[in-house]
Structure formats: structure tokens, C-alpha cells
Write an enzyme that holds these catalytic residues in place. Structure first.
Site, PDB file in Angstrom:
ATOM      1  N   GLY A   1      52.292  47.307  43.211  1.00 56.69           N
ATOM      2  CA  GLY A   1      50.834  47.357  43.202  1.00 56.69           C
ATOM      3  C   GLY A   1      50.317  48.178  44.371  1.00 56.69           C
ATOM      4  CB  SER A   2      51.454  48.519  47.887  1.00 60.62           C
ATOM      5  OG  SER A   2      51.302  47.153  48.172  1.00 60.62           O
TER       6      SER A   2
ATOM      7  CB  SER B   1      50.711  43.899  41.743  1.00 64.20           C
ATOM      8  OG  SER B   1      51.911  43.308  42.231  1.00 64.20           O
TER       9      SER B   1
ATOM     10  CG  HIS C   1      50.694  39.908  41.183  1.00 56.95           C
ATOM     11  ND1 HIS C   1      51.494  40.343  42.212  1.00 56.95           N
ATOM     12  CD2 HIS C   1      49.450  39.830  41.687  1.00 56.95           C
ATOM     13  CE1 HIS C   1      50.756  40.544  43.291  1.00 56.95           C
ATOM     14  NE2 HIS C   1      49.510  40.237  42.997  1.00 56.95           N
TER      15      HIS C   1
ATOM     16  CG  ASN D   1      60.535  59.200  43.213  1.00 58.24           C
ATOM     17  OD1 ASN D   1      59.962  58.576  42.307  1.00 58.24           O
ATOM     18  ND2 ASN D   1      61.829  59.380  43.229  1.00 58.24           N
TER      19      ASN D   1
HETATM   20  C1  LIG Z   1      44.735  42.492  45.432  1.00 61.27           C
HETATM   21  C2  LIG Z   1      46.108  43.018  45.675  1.00 61.27           C
HETATM   22  N1  LIG Z   1      46.305  44.350  45.678  1.00 61.27           N
HETATM   23  C3  LIG Z   1      47.518  44.888  45.869  1.00 61.27           C
HETATM   24  C4  LIG Z   1      48.623  44.093  46.057  1.00 61.27           C
HETATM   25  C5  LIG Z   1      49.973  44.730  46.286  1.00 61.27           C
HETATM   26  O1  LIG Z   1      50.863  44.530  45.228  1.00 61.27           O
HETATM   27  P1  LIG Z   1      52.440  44.689  45.478  1.00 61.27           P
HETATM   28  O2  LIG Z   1      52.881  43.443  46.165  1.00 61.27           O
HETATM   29  O3  LIG Z   1      53.029  44.834  44.111  1.00 61.27           O
HETATM   30  O4  LIG Z   1      52.634  45.883  46.326  1.00 61.27           O
HETATM   31  C6  LIG Z   1      48.487  42.720  46.069  1.00 61.27           C
HETATM   32  C7  LIG Z   1      49.687  41.886  46.322  1.00 61.27           C
HETATM   33  O5  LIG Z   1      49.841  40.777  46.058  1.00 61.27           O
HETATM   34  C8  LIG Z   1      47.193  42.154  45.872  1.00 61.27           C
HETATM   35  O6  LIG Z   1      46.999  40.834  45.882  1.00 61.27           O
END
Ligand SMILES: Cc1ncc(COP(=O)(O)O)c(C=O)c1O
Length: 446
Positions: free
Chosen positions: A89-90, A222, A227, A295
């Protein structure tokens, strides 16, 4: 040597053994009174394990047939034209922001020093790409008990450098999409919906129901285990805009110009006849870079898990809603001690968690300790107030690095007095009832 007649038969036998393995060793035991109740957990069965092993037997490893299948089905389910998998998600947020810096976007392109309106009460990586690029996050307070951006502050946050609004739907509760979208449309701003915690939430806008993540220019998801559905690690970026779609592919896949899928050459038939930048005419299009990209692709093993999770997803959403509602009802008689969450107007949230803010006379540390000591896992609203974290130490006195509009009083209140518990689809009524009992004890006895 084995006795398999062919690969198909070999696969079937292996997968049948995986199914047995799941039932013997991985199937979740039913909840027993006294078991710890975590805020989240993967919900899966033999289907995900078989799909994962099926992809491992392909040994394609990188993005492949499962990723394609997931992207197609996911886009269909969301009702968007384009959905692309990434590895978290990041990374989805990094791509969503990065594409808005592309030269192809002309005057609307985000440049260093331009501003992006956001909130500090949330997850860091909704904001990180803005700072990393050298653009300026502008923090606005949130409202309680919605825990989303205070839209009455949007006009105050606007400057001649504002280019975008990038915010999350907190714990599944949609932000005021109608006000935020109207603000973005009025001022020609991009809207990025961080949908990582809200997959399946809907919002009614101008008489039509939309899934969150599909109203703005770009949505992100994410698939990290807590999630709404999981691939272990994984994420997605989605849009209806054909130009943003092409840019997403480029930034995700090394910044390249070409859109050949992994392992394929000359998809467009023009591999050796283009003229790009100052390269010699006919330079191999596969190695032409139109952006400074990354990437961030997923492997096919991750996508293979997602393909099966997606089939279960509608039932996950229903169970999250059911769990949230049951907990909300069970806690309704301690509202003098706790502010309970409320769904946004015009919204039907697919809740990620159940957030509460304690009344001032209660000590959060004591309450949370009691709840944890009695077997219920709790969480803070991620960073609380992001600007208070050590990562800001270096830029706190730098006036051009970020801006705060008005006060962040509610953000600070959340940092000090709020916490949340889970409502994940593996929870039973018995688990919800026990959580409610423990929370009530904690706020009444301390
Ligand atoms: C609102 C929100 N955005 C982004 C992320 C990032 O997701 P990831 O952990 O898959 O990088 C999270 C992570 O829990 C989140 O709660």
C-alpha cells in the site's frame, strides 16, 4: 522417477495434498473463551494455499498470469478502467503521488515546493512521498468521531501552490467525499484517495453509489495481512484516466516508456523505430526511460493468493459491517466514558476497525493496559499526530518543509485519548461480545 502421466496430473496430486495439509495443519481452530482476540488476522482456506502452490509450480515468479487475472477482476469489481498491482500500500501511495509529478501533466504537474493538503492523524506513508519529493504537505485537523479531514478548513488551507488533496478514509469511514471532491473540482486539484483501510466502503454522491477509491483521480489499496483482504504484502493503484494509467505503469516498472508485460518483447510492434530524447533513432524501446521510476511490481505468488481472496471479499465486507454494528450496540451504554465512532453521512463503511476516544478523566494507558491484559489486542490510530514523530525532528523548524493550518487540536486529542480494536471477518459474535465486556470493564472500573 514419479508415476505421473503428465504435468496436469502431477499438479492435481500436489494440490490435493496441499488441501489435506491445510486441513491438518493450517485450518484455524474455533475460538475458545479466553483465547487472545487480535485486532486482525488473515482469513483464508485451502483455496489460497492451493493457488499459491499452483503459482509456485509455474515458477514464473515475477508478475504473470495470476497478476493479470487479479488486476482484471479487481478493476471489474471496483468498476474502474485500470487497476495495477504493486508490492504494498505504501508503494501504491508512492506511485499515486509520483505520477502526479510527471511532465506530461503540464501545468497541473506537482513540482517541488507545491502543496498537497492532507492530515496528520493517519498512516505515515500517505504523506511520506510528498515530503520525499520536496513538495509541501499542508496539515488540516480532523473531526471526532469521524476521524477524517475537517472540510470546513479546506479553503483556509488553499494557496496558489496547492496542487492536490491526498488523504485516507480513516479505518474504513469515508471522508466527506462530496465536499472534498467539490473543492478539488472548483480549484483544479488532484484527488488521491488512500483507500488502504476502506476497501468495500461505499459513498453516495449526486444520487449514485460509488466505492471509495474510485471517486478521486487515483485510489490506492493495501493487501498487507490485517487489511480487508491479503496477499501477504501487496497493494494496488487504480484510476479511470488513460494517461494516469500509462504513467502508473511507467513509474511502477523502472520508469520505462514501453508497456510490454514482463517476459514479452515488441508488444506494440515498434520496438526499433522510435525516436526518444537524445537517443539514436531506433534505440530499443524496451530500454527507453521516460520517467525516474521504481520497480514496485508484485510476484505472481502474491497475486495468486489475491485471486482467491477477491472471491471471498464480498462476504468479508458483510462480516466487518456486522461485527462493527454488534460492538457499537454492545457499547452504547458506556457513552459517558467513551466517544463511539459514527459513519460518515451518505456512507456505508466497510470498517477496518472500531475506534474510540476516552473521556478526559480516563487514562488511556491504564485503559489500554487493562484491555490488553484481558486478552484483547488494541491499536492506536497509527501515527496519532504525524508531525510529533522523530522523522519530523529534522524539518520541524524548517518553515518551507510543511505547513499546519489552524490548530491540530483533535489530532492531538486522538494521539492522547483514542485507541481501536478490530472487527476483522474471522471474528465471531462471541469474540465481539467478549471485547465489549472487557472494554466496558476497563472504562467503568478505572
Ligand atoms: C491508510 C494506510 N495507508 C497506507 C498503508 C500502507 O500499506 P502497506 O502496509 O501495505 O505498505 C497503511 C498500512 O496499514 C494504511 O493504514
Amino acid at each position: 522417477m514419479s508415476n505421473w502421466k503428465n504435468e496436469q496430473e502431477a499438479r492435481e496430486q500436489i494440490l490435493s495434498m496441499v488441501e489435506d495439509f491445510y486441513h491438518d495443519f493450517r485450518e484455524k481452530k474455533p475460538y475458545q473463551d479466553g483465547d487472545r482476540i487480535t485486532y486482525a488476522a488473515r482469513v483464508f482456506d485451502e483455496k489460497e494455499m492451493c493457488s499459491l502452490v499452483d503459482s509456485a509450480l509455474d515458477f514464473w515468479l515475477t508478475t504473470g498470469r495470476f497478476a493479470k487475472e487479479f488486476e482484471t477482476e479487481f478493476a471489474k469489481w471496483l468498476g474502474v478502467k485500470f487497476a495495477h498491482l504493486v508490492n504494498s500500500g505504501s508503494s501504491a501511495n508512492l506511485i499515486a503521488f509520483s505520477v502526479l509529478t510527471a511532465p506530461e501533466l503540464g501545468d497541473r504537474r506537482i513540482k517541488r515546493g507545491d502543496e498537497v493538503i492532507t492530515v496528520a492523524a493517519g498512516f505515515p506513508t500517505t504523506v511520506t512521498p510528498v515530503l520525499q519529493y520536496g513538495a509541501v504537505p499542508v496539515f488540516v485537523d480532523v473531526t471526532i468521531p469521524q476521524y477524517n479531514i475537517d472540510v470546513t478548513k479546506l479553503e483556509d488551507a488553499l494557496s496558489d501552490k496547492t496542487k492536490a488533496v491526498m488523504i485516507a478514509h480513516t479505518l474504513g469511514n469515508p471522508f466527506d467525499l462530496s465536499a472534498v471532491k467539490a473543492f478539488c473540482d472548483k480549484h483544479g486539484l488532484w484527488l488521491v484517495e488512500d483507500n488502504c483501510d476502506a476497501l468495500g466502503s461505499t459513498y453516495e454522491l449526486n444520487g449514485k453509489k460509488y466505492l471509495t477509491g474510485t471517486v478521486g483521480d487515483i485510489g490506492t489499496s493495501s493487501f498487507y495481512p490485517p487489511h480487508h483482504m491479503t496477499m501477504g504484502e501487496g497493494g494496488a493503484v487504480y484510476t479511470n484516466d488513460p494517461l494516469l494509467h500509462r504513467l502508473i505503469l511507467s513509474y511502477r516498472d523502472w520508469g520505462r516508456d514501453c508497456i510490454c508485460p514482463s517476459g514479452q518483447d515488441n508488444f506494440c510492434g515498434h520496438r526499433y523505430d522510435g525516436q526518444y530524447g537524445e537517443l539514436p533513432k531506433g534505440y530499443d524501446h524496451k530500454y527507453v526511460y521516460s520517467h525516474f521510476g521504481y520497480n514496485l511490481k508484485v510476484t505472481d505468488m502474491q497475486a495468486a493468493i489475491g485471486v482467491e481472496q477477491l472471491k471471498k471479499f464480498p462476504s468479508f465486507v458483510e462480516r466487518r459491517k456486522h461485527n462493527w454494528k454488534r460492538l457499537r450496540e454492545a457499547l452504547s451504554d458506556v457513552q459517558d466514558k467513551l466517544i463511539l465512532p459514527v459513519p460518515a453521512e451518505h456512507a456505508d463503511p466497510s470498517w477496518f476497525g472500531f475506534i474510540m476516544t476516552l473521556s478526559d478523566e480516563l487514562d488511556r494507558e491504564k485503559v489500554v493496559r487493562y484491555i490488553e491484559d484481558h486478552g484483547v489486542q488494541t491499536r492506536m490510530l497509527f501515527s496519532g499526530n504525524l508531525t510529533k514523530h522523530p522523522c519530523f525532528d529534522d524539518i520541524r523548524s524548517n518553515e518551507s518543509a510543511y505547513r499546519v493550518v489552524g490548530s491540530l487540536d483533535n489530532t492531538d486529542r486522538i494521539m492522547e485519548h483514542s485507541f481501536w480494536v478490530g472487527v476483522y471477518p474471522g471474528m465471531t459474535d462471541e469474540m465481539i461480545d467478549r471485547m465489549a465486556k472487557v472494554i466496558k470493564e476497563a472504562v467503568s472500573m478505572l
